[in-house]
Design an enzyme around this catalytic site. Structure first.
Site, PDB file in Angstrom:
ATOM      1  N   ASP A   8       0.815  -1.214   0.000  1.00  0.00           N
ATOM      2  CA  ASP A   8       0.000   0.000   0.000  1.00  0.00           C
ATOM      3  C   ASP A   8       0.847   1.261   0.000  1.00  0.00           C
ATOM      4  O   ASP A   8       0.429   2.317   0.500  1.00  0.00           O
ATOM      5  CB  ASP A   8      -0.914   0.019   1.240  1.00  0.00           C
ATOM      6  CG  ASP A   8      -1.987  -1.057   1.190  1.00  0.00           C
ATOM      7  OD1 ASP A   8      -2.339  -1.496   0.073  1.00  0.00           O
ATOM      8  OD2 ASP A   8      -2.462  -1.467   2.259  1.00  0.00           O
ATOM      9  N   LYS A  32      -0.568  -8.491  -1.123  1.00  0.00           N
ATOM     10  CA  LYS A  32      -1.878  -7.878  -1.361  1.00  0.00           C
ATOM     11  C   LYS A  32      -1.707  -6.617  -2.193  1.00  0.00           C
ATOM     12  O   LYS A  32      -0.970  -5.704  -1.809  1.00  0.00           O
ATOM     13  CB  LYS A  32      -2.585  -7.528  -0.050  1.00  0.00           C
ATOM     14  CG  LYS A  32      -3.985  -6.935  -0.275  1.00  0.00           C
ATOM     15  CD  LYS A  32      -4.649  -6.554   1.040  1.00  0.00           C
ATOM     16  CE  LYS A  32      -4.240  -5.184   1.531  1.00  0.00           C
ATOM     17  NZ  LYS A  32      -4.825  -4.076   0.706  1.00  0.00           N
ATOM     18  N   ASP A  60      -7.096  -6.991  -4.041  1.00  0.00           N
ATOM     19  CA  ASP A  60      -8.099  -6.509  -3.087  1.00  0.00           C
ATOM     20  C   ASP A  60      -8.866  -5.323  -3.674  1.00  0.00           C
ATOM     21  O   ASP A  60      -8.551  -4.173  -3.391  1.00  0.00           O
ATOM     22  CB  ASP A  60      -7.357  -6.119  -1.794  1.00  0.00           C
ATOM     23  CG  ASP A  60      -8.265  -5.530  -0.734  1.00  0.00           C
ATOM     24  OD1 ASP A  60      -9.484  -5.764  -0.790  1.00  0.00           O
ATOM     25  OD2 ASP A  60      -7.746  -4.829   0.161  1.00  0.00           O
ATOM     26  N   LEU A  61      -9.884  -5.619  -4.501  1.00  0.00           N
ATOM     27  CA  LEU A  61     -10.662  -4.561  -5.145  1.00  0.00           C
ATOM     28  C   LEU A  61     -12.084  -4.447  -4.606  1.00  0.00           C
ATOM     29  O   LEU A  61     -12.804  -3.522  -4.959  1.00  0.00           O
ATOM     30  CB  LEU A  61     -10.700  -4.777  -6.666  1.00  0.00           C
ATOM     31  CG  LEU A  61      -9.339  -4.781  -7.368  1.00  0.00           C
ATOM     32  CD1 LEU A  61      -9.533  -4.940  -8.877  1.00  0.00           C
ATOM     33  CD2 LEU A  61      -8.539  -3.530  -7.059  1.00  0.00           C
ATOM     34  N   LYS A  62     -12.515  -5.395  -3.789  1.00  0.00           N
ATOM     35  CA  LYS A  62     -13.807  -5.325  -3.098  1.00  0.00           C
ATOM     36  C   LYS A  62     -14.962  -5.001  -4.060  1.00  0.00           C
ATOM     37  O   LYS A  62     -15.649  -3.990  -3.924  1.00  0.00           O
ATOM     38  CB  LYS A  62     -13.767  -4.284  -1.972  1.00  0.00           C
ATOM     39  CG  LYS A  62     -12.711  -4.543  -0.907  1.00  0.00           C
ATOM     40  CD  LYS A  62     -12.776  -3.487   0.195  1.00  0.00           C
ATOM     41  CE  LYS A  62     -11.751  -3.708   1.275  1.00  0.00           C
ATOM     42  NZ  LYS A  62     -10.365  -3.411   0.820  1.00  0.00           N
ATOM     43  N   TYR A  64     -18.383  -4.490  -5.811  1.00  0.00           N
ATOM     44  CA  TYR A  64     -19.730  -4.225  -5.299  1.00  0.00           C
ATOM     45  C   TYR A  64     -20.515  -3.534  -6.409  1.00  0.00           C
ATOM     46  O   TYR A  64     -20.303  -2.360  -6.701  1.00  0.00           O
ATOM     47  CB  TYR A  64     -19.644  -3.328  -4.061  1.00  0.00           C
ATOM     48  CG  TYR A  64     -20.916  -3.236  -3.229  1.00  0.00           C
ATOM     49  CD1 TYR A  64     -22.176  -3.450  -3.781  1.00  0.00           C
ATOM     50  CD2 TYR A  64     -20.844  -2.912  -1.886  1.00  0.00           C
ATOM     51  CE1 TYR A  64     -23.327  -3.355  -3.026  1.00  0.00           C
ATOM     52  CE2 TYR A  64     -21.992  -2.813  -1.107  1.00  0.00           C
ATOM     53  CZ  TYR A  64     -23.223  -3.033  -1.682  1.00  0.00           C
ATOM     54  OH  TYR A  64     -24.370  -2.938  -0.927  1.00  0.00           O
ATOM     55  N   ASP A  65     -21.446  -4.265  -7.031  1.00  0.00           N
ATOM     56  CA  ASP A  65     -22.246  -3.712  -8.115  1.00  0.00           C
ATOM     57  C   ASP A  65     -23.427  -4.642  -8.328  1.00  0.00           C
ATOM     58  O   ASP A  65     -23.689  -5.517  -7.493  1.00  0.00           O
ATOM     59  CB  ASP A  65     -21.391  -3.586  -9.396  1.00  0.00           C
ATOM     60  CG  ASP A  65     -21.799  -2.392 -10.263  1.00  0.00           C
ATOM     61  OD1 ASP A  65     -22.991  -2.317 -10.623  1.00  0.00           O
ATOM     62  OD2 ASP A  65     -20.934  -1.563 -10.569  1.00  0.00           O
ATOM     63  N   THR A  69     -22.662  -7.325 -13.538  1.00  0.00           N
ATOM     64  CA  THR A  69     -21.459  -6.487 -13.613  1.00  0.00           C
ATOM     65  C   THR A  69     -20.360  -7.039 -12.714  1.00  0.00           C
ATOM     66  O   THR A  69     -19.178  -7.059 -13.087  1.00  0.00           O
ATOM     67  CB  THR A  69     -21.791  -5.039 -13.222  1.00  0.00           C
ATOM     68  OG1 THR A  69     -22.757  -4.518 -14.142  1.00  0.00           O
ATOM     69  CG2 THR A  69     -20.556  -4.162 -13.252  1.00  0.00           C
ATOM     70  N   THR A 119     -12.538  -3.143   8.723  1.00  0.00           N
ATOM     71  CA  THR A 119     -11.901  -3.025  10.045  1.00  0.00           C
ATOM     72  C   THR A 119     -11.746  -1.569  10.486  1.00  0.00           C
ATOM     73  O   THR A 119     -11.351  -1.315  11.621  1.00  0.00           O
ATOM     74  CB  THR A 119     -10.531  -3.725  10.061  1.00  0.00           C
ATOM     75  OG1 THR A 119      -9.740  -3.279   8.951  1.00  0.00           O
ATOM     76  CG2 THR A 119     -10.697  -5.231   9.981  1.00  0.00           C
ATOM     77  N   ARG A 209       1.472  -1.474   7.189  1.00  0.00           N
ATOM     78  CA  ARG A 209       2.360  -0.448   7.740  1.00  0.00           C
ATOM     79  C   ARG A 209       3.394  -0.964   8.732  1.00  0.00           C
ATOM     80  O   ARG A 209       4.542  -0.496   8.707  1.00  0.00           O
ATOM     81  CB  ARG A 209       1.514   0.675   8.357  1.00  0.00           C
ATOM     82  CG  ARG A 209       0.964   1.620   7.306  1.00  0.00           C
ATOM     83  CD  ARG A 209      -0.078   2.580   7.831  1.00  0.00           C
ATOM     84  NE  ARG A 209      -1.364   1.910   8.034  1.00  0.00           N
ATOM     85  CZ  ARG A 209      -2.528   2.553   8.090  1.00  0.00           C
ATOM     86  NH1 ARG A 209      -2.566   3.863   7.977  1.00  0.00           N
ATOM     87  NH2 ARG A 209      -3.648   1.894   8.258  1.00  0.00           N
TER      88      ARG A 209
END
Length: 228
Positions: A8, A32, A60-62, A64-65, A69, A119, A209
């Protein structure tokens, strides 16, 4: 329990340098790739990571649609050759089942996990959005995901045991927000250390981190791997 290192960081080069420094552990850890890195660096970044070692990759794109799609997107992501992807459980059972129906037609598919409750939410914030108790909602989301044919859930370590009890001991739990040696929670709310995650039966822990902000990220990974 397996370690998944979150890439990240603020530039592609930083992420590649971190992964290259961990190449000796590529058969032991996952990487990730999150929304920021994927939007910035694209599918080519996945290929560059693969060339560094035997890393398994969680994209990790999560998603939601609407169901079709989500299924279209999941199929395109599967073509990248990543090993794990995720969707939001709150997209609903029909959407998740549609994703799995599409992916199960492929010769091989990634593991598919459903995001339960981010989280970054505490109980009050979660209730304000979903108008229900966090634990009850996570239990409901996990049963829906299990019945839709997914492989597991993204959850905090504090919900891992609850999810397995509601579904199956083999239903994967991947726990972000882990602070292995008691580091600062920063913007996360439901964080756990290695001991809590282990006792909760977590299958994967995601650490970002505490690794990439360390003076010696490789040493932190060695310490984590030594404990898990």
């Amino acid at each position: 329990m397996k370690l998944c290192v979150a890439l990240d960081m603020s530039s592609k080069q930083q992420c590649l340098q971190l992964a290259e420094g961990l190449a000796d552990f590529s058969d032991k850890i996952w990487l990730k790739v999150g929304l920021r890195a994927y939007l910035r660096d694209g599918a080519g970044f996945i290929e560059e990571l693969k060339k560094l070692g035997d890393f398994k990759i969680f994209l990790d794109l999560k998603l939601y649609d609407i169901p079709n799609t989500m299924a279209d997107a999941a199929e395109e992501i599967a073509k990248l050759g990543v090993d794990m992807i995720n969707v939001h459980a709150s997209s609903g059972k029909r959407a998740m089942a549609t994703v799995m129906e599409r992916l199960n037609k492929l010769a091989s598919r990634p593991l598919v996990l459903a995001v339960s409750a981010l989280t970054s939410f505490d109980e009050t914030e979660f209730s304000a959005v979903y108008d229900q108790n966090l634990s009850d909602a996570v239990r409901k989301f996990s049963v829906m995901s299990y019945e839709a044919g997914l492989d597991g859930m993204v959850c905090s370590a504090f919900e891992s045991r609850l999810i397995k009890d509601a579904t199956s001991a083999n239903f994967i739990t991947l726990c972000p927000g882990v602070r292995p040696f008691g580091e600062s929670a920063v913007d996360q709310k439901r964080v756990a250390d290695l001991d809590v995650a282990r006792k909760a039966g977590a299958d994967f822990i995601v650490v970002g981190r505490p690794i990439y902000q360390a003076q010696n990220p490789r040493e932190i990974c060695e310490r984590i791997l030594g404990q898990i």
